[in-house]
Enzyme design. Structure first.
Site, PDB file in Angstrom:
ATOM      1  N   ARG A 129       2.593   8.308 -19.064  1.00  0.00           N
ATOM      2  CA  ARG A 129       2.713   9.549 -18.293  1.00  0.00           C
ATOM      3  C   ARG A 129       3.996   9.503 -17.463  1.00  0.00           C
ATOM      4  O   ARG A 129       4.423   8.430 -17.022  1.00  0.00           O
ATOM      5  CB  ARG A 129       1.519   9.734 -17.347  1.00  0.00           C
ATOM      6  CG  ARG A 129       0.258  10.241 -18.036  1.00  0.00           C
ATOM      7  CD  ARG A 129       0.408  11.686 -18.517  1.00  0.00           C
ATOM      8  NE  ARG A 129      -0.769  12.233 -19.167  1.00  0.00           N
ATOM      9  CZ  ARG A 129      -0.990  12.287 -20.485  1.00  0.00           C
ATOM     10  NH1 ARG A 129      -0.105  11.804 -21.336  1.00  0.00           N
ATOM     11  NH2 ARG A 129      -2.090  12.834 -20.969  1.00  0.00           N
ATOM     12  N   HIS A 184       6.982  14.627 -25.867  1.00  0.00           N
ATOM     13  CA  HIS A 184       5.533  14.373 -25.783  1.00  0.00           C
ATOM     14  C   HIS A 184       4.893  14.458 -27.181  1.00  0.00           C
ATOM     15  O   HIS A 184       3.971  15.231 -27.402  1.00  0.00           O
ATOM     16  CB  HIS A 184       4.846  15.352 -24.817  1.00  0.00           C
ATOM     17  CG  HIS A 184       3.527  14.823 -24.306  1.00  0.00           C
ATOM     18  ND1 HIS A 184       3.065  15.047 -23.041  1.00  0.00           N
ATOM     19  CD2 HIS A 184       2.561  14.076 -24.916  1.00  0.00           C
ATOM     20  CE1 HIS A 184       1.879  14.471 -22.884  1.00  0.00           C
ATOM     21  NE2 HIS A 184       1.561  13.865 -24.011  1.00  0.00           N
TER      22      HIS A 184
HETATM   23  P1  NAP Z   1      -7.503   3.657 -21.330  1.00  0.00           P
HETATM   24  O1  NAP Z   1      -8.254   3.151 -22.520  1.00  0.00           O
HETATM   25  O2  NAP Z   1      -8.253   4.316 -20.221  1.00  0.00           O
HETATM   26  O3  NAP Z   1      -6.680   2.409 -20.761  1.00  0.00           O
HETATM   27  C1  NAP Z   1      -5.974   2.459 -19.570  1.00  0.00           C
HETATM   28  C2  NAP Z   1      -5.424   1.064 -19.290  1.00  0.00           C
HETATM   29  O4  NAP Z   1      -4.647   1.135 -18.088  1.00  0.00           O
HETATM   30  C3  NAP Z   1      -6.533   0.030 -19.045  1.00  0.00           C
HETATM   31  O5  NAP Z   1      -6.173  -1.220 -19.584  1.00  0.00           O
HETATM   32  C4  NAP Z   1      -6.562  -0.051 -17.514  1.00  0.00           C
HETATM   33  O6  NAP Z   1      -7.006  -1.291 -16.991  1.00  0.00           O
HETATM   34  C5  NAP Z   1      -5.099   0.129 -17.185  1.00  0.00           C
HETATM   35  N1  NAP Z   1      -4.931   0.568 -15.796  1.00  0.00           N
HETATM   36  C6  NAP Z   1      -5.376   1.707 -15.220  1.00  0.00           C
HETATM   37  N2  NAP Z   1      -5.041   1.746 -13.912  1.00  0.00           N
HETATM   38  C7  NAP Z   1      -4.383   0.598 -13.677  1.00  0.00           C
HETATM   39  C8  NAP Z   1      -3.788   0.027 -12.513  1.00  0.00           C
HETATM   40  N3  NAP Z   1      -3.825   0.650 -11.345  1.00  0.00           N
HETATM   41  N4  NAP Z   1      -3.183  -1.181 -12.621  1.00  0.00           N
HETATM   42  C9  NAP Z   1      -3.154  -1.839 -13.812  1.00  0.00           C
HETATM   43  N5  NAP Z   1      -3.701  -1.364 -14.949  1.00  0.00           N
HETATM   44  C10 NAP Z   1      -4.302  -0.154 -14.881  1.00  0.00           C
HETATM   45  O7  NAP Z   1      -6.384   4.684 -21.773  1.00  0.00           O
HETATM   46  P2  NAP Z   1      -5.673   4.838 -23.206  1.00  0.00           P
HETATM   47  O8  NAP Z   1      -6.540   5.561 -24.136  1.00  0.00           O
HETATM   48  O9  NAP Z   1      -5.160   3.502 -23.611  1.00  0.00           O
HETATM   49  O10 NAP Z   1      -4.470   5.816 -22.820  1.00  0.00           O
HETATM   50  C11 NAP Z   1      -3.493   5.443 -21.863  1.00  0.00           C
HETATM   51  C12 NAP Z   1      -2.671   6.649 -21.464  1.00  0.00           C
HETATM   52  O11 NAP Z   1      -1.809   7.032 -22.534  1.00  0.00           O
HETATM   53  C13 NAP Z   1      -3.479   7.919 -21.206  1.00  0.00           C
HETATM   54  O12 NAP Z   1      -4.037   7.920 -19.917  1.00  0.00           O
HETATM   55  C14 NAP Z   1      -2.441   9.012 -21.367  1.00  0.00           C
HETATM   56  O13 NAP Z   1      -1.849   9.250 -20.113  1.00  0.00           O
HETATM   57  C15 NAP Z   1      -1.399   8.378 -22.310  1.00  0.00           C
HETATM   58  N6  NAP Z   1      -1.308   9.083 -23.606  1.00  0.00           N
HETATM   59  C16 NAP Z   1      -0.113   9.603 -23.989  1.00  0.00           C
HETATM   60  C17 NAP Z   1       0.017  10.247 -25.207  1.00  0.00           C
HETATM   61  C18 NAP Z   1       1.330  10.768 -25.694  1.00  0.00           C
HETATM   62  O14 NAP Z   1       1.398  11.460 -26.726  1.00  0.00           O
HETATM   63  N7  NAP Z   1       2.418  10.469 -25.031  1.00  0.00           N
HETATM   64  C19 NAP Z   1      -1.116  10.382 -26.048  1.00  0.00           C
HETATM   65  C20 NAP Z   1      -2.319   9.874 -25.610  1.00  0.00           C
HETATM   66  C21 NAP Z   1      -2.414   9.199 -24.394  1.00  0.00           C
HETATM   67  P3  NAP Z   1      -8.502  -1.817 -17.246  1.00  0.00           P
HETATM   68  O15 NAP Z   1      -8.507  -2.266 -18.703  1.00  0.00           O
HETATM   69  O16 NAP Z   1      -8.651  -2.928 -16.308  1.00  0.00           O
HETATM   70  O17 NAP Z   1      -9.406  -0.633 -17.014  1.00  0.00           O
END
Ligand code: NAP
Length: 311
Positions: free
Chosen positions: A226, A274
């Site tokens: 993000r 994006h």
């Molecule tokens: P997810 O499964 O919820 O994983 C989030 C990860 O971030 C987890 O490992 C979490 O730690 C870690 N995290 C959250 N807050 C943190 C903090 N304060 N300090 C350290 N680590 C932290 O999410 P995801 O499905 O992998 O997706 C991640 C992000 O990708 C989404 O939120 C979205 O913003 C982005 N995204 C972008 C696109 C694009 O096209 N550009 C597409 C889809 C998603 P824990 O494991 O300890 O909970």
């Protein structure tokens, strides 16, 4: 009476979702009325994606059992005070594959110095061979559905991969870290940093002047997470000083990225609009259908959002 599933993810998306959703509900053995409009107090499940300028008001959906998001990121809905129902986010194998493709593609491009090779067809025979991937430490910040998949794939390509998450984690073949000390340890060695964290108060400006200063000189950043994860002024300063050698950015605080934003014209910034990873109806509709089946059967829902943590 069949349960009512309201598709509230926008009229423009309905044509591509209707077929896969109907097929997935059938395959899951769910008999439901899938509709695009209904009296709010008759709706059992809402399929949702952000859109429009006004935040949705869920107050009237008094019998709704869950809101099922089509997006992985939930920052636009997670703190909606009218949302009292469980909120599930999207974890879609197609979306994950798209993110792995994007991250590995750009990591290899940066690792191999492909930009210079492609742009430098100048008749000179002077390029150094790149180091091996095993000599290029990569950090993946965020080890969730997407970060963990990318970390695994990067490790499969031979990169030494360090990962960082909020809570301690163990992933085979990945050096896992957490907490502030963990972040420092990871950044100090990372020649490529991939940010796959959600947009929350705790991750805002995670890459700032102080954290960017920890990187080895010339490190590259790939941000498909993000826009809020990066302090843009600090990144531009780090690019100017050479601390950051290249940034490949897919997400921004304002999207579309305004045409006069310095990132567009910067010779060492690649802007992608994006497109890193999109939810794919064919692979995501079964995830929605399974959650509806679970909701109806009283089983725990998949991919529930932690409203306190914000993701
Ligand atoms: P997810 O499964 O919820 O994983 C989030 C990860 O971030 C987890 O490992 C979490 O730690 C870690 N995290 C959250 N807050 C943190 C903090 N304060 N300090 C350290 N680590 C932290 O999410 P995801 O499905 O992998 O997706 C991640 C992000 O990708 C989404 O939120 C979205 O913003 C982005 N995204 C972008 C696109 C694009 O096209 N550009 C597409 C889809 C998603 P824990 O494991 O300890 O909970």
């Amino acid at each position: 009476m069949n349960p009512v599933v309201l598709f509230a993810a926008g009229a423009a998306r309905w044509p591509q979702w209707e077929g896969p959703l109907r097929a997935a509900l059938k395959a899951a053995g769910v008999k439901a009325d899938l509709v695009t409009s209904a009296a709010p107090d008759t709706v059992d499940f809402i399929i949702y994606a952000p859109g429009g300028d006004t935040p949705p008001d869920f107050t009237a959906f008094t019998r709704c059992r869950a809101v099922l998001g089509l997006w992985a990121g939930v920052e636009r809905i997670v703190s909606n005070p009218t949302l009292t129902q469980p909120l599930c986010r999207m974890v879609d194998p197609g979306l994950t594959q798209g993110m792995v493709d994007y991250v590995c593609g750009h990591a290899l491009r940066l690792h191999l110095g492909l930009d210079a090779l492609v742009a430098g067809q100048d008749g000179r025979w002077n390029h150094e061979p790149p180091p091996l991937s095993s000599e290029r430490p990569v950090a993946v910040l965020g080890l969730g559905a997407l970060g963990a998949a990318c970390a695994r794939a990067l490790a499969g390509l031979g990169f030494p991969v360090m990962g960082w998450s909020r809570r301690p984690k163990t992933l085979p073949g990945i050096e896992c870290h957490h907490g502030q000390a963990g972040l420092r340890a990871v950044l100090e060695r990372a020649q490529i940093v991939v940010t796959l964290l959600p947009a929350t108060a705790a991750t805002e400006n995670l890459l700032n002047a102080k954290t960017l200063a920890r990187l080895p000189h010339g490190a590259a950043i790939i941000n498909p997470g993000r826009g809020t994860l990066i302090d843009d002024e600090a990144l531009l300063a780090a690019l100017a000083s050479g601390r950051v050698g290249q940034a490949t950015l897919d997400v921004f605080r304002i999207e579309p990225l305004p045409a006069d934003h310095p990132y567009w014209a910067h010779p060492r910034v690649t802007v992608t609009p994006h497109i890193a990873a999109e939810t794919r109806p064919a692979t995501a509709a079964p995830v929605i259908a399974e959650n509806i089946r679970r909701g109806l059967a009283g089983e725990p829902l998949l991919h529930l959002v932690d409203r306190q943590a914000g993701y």
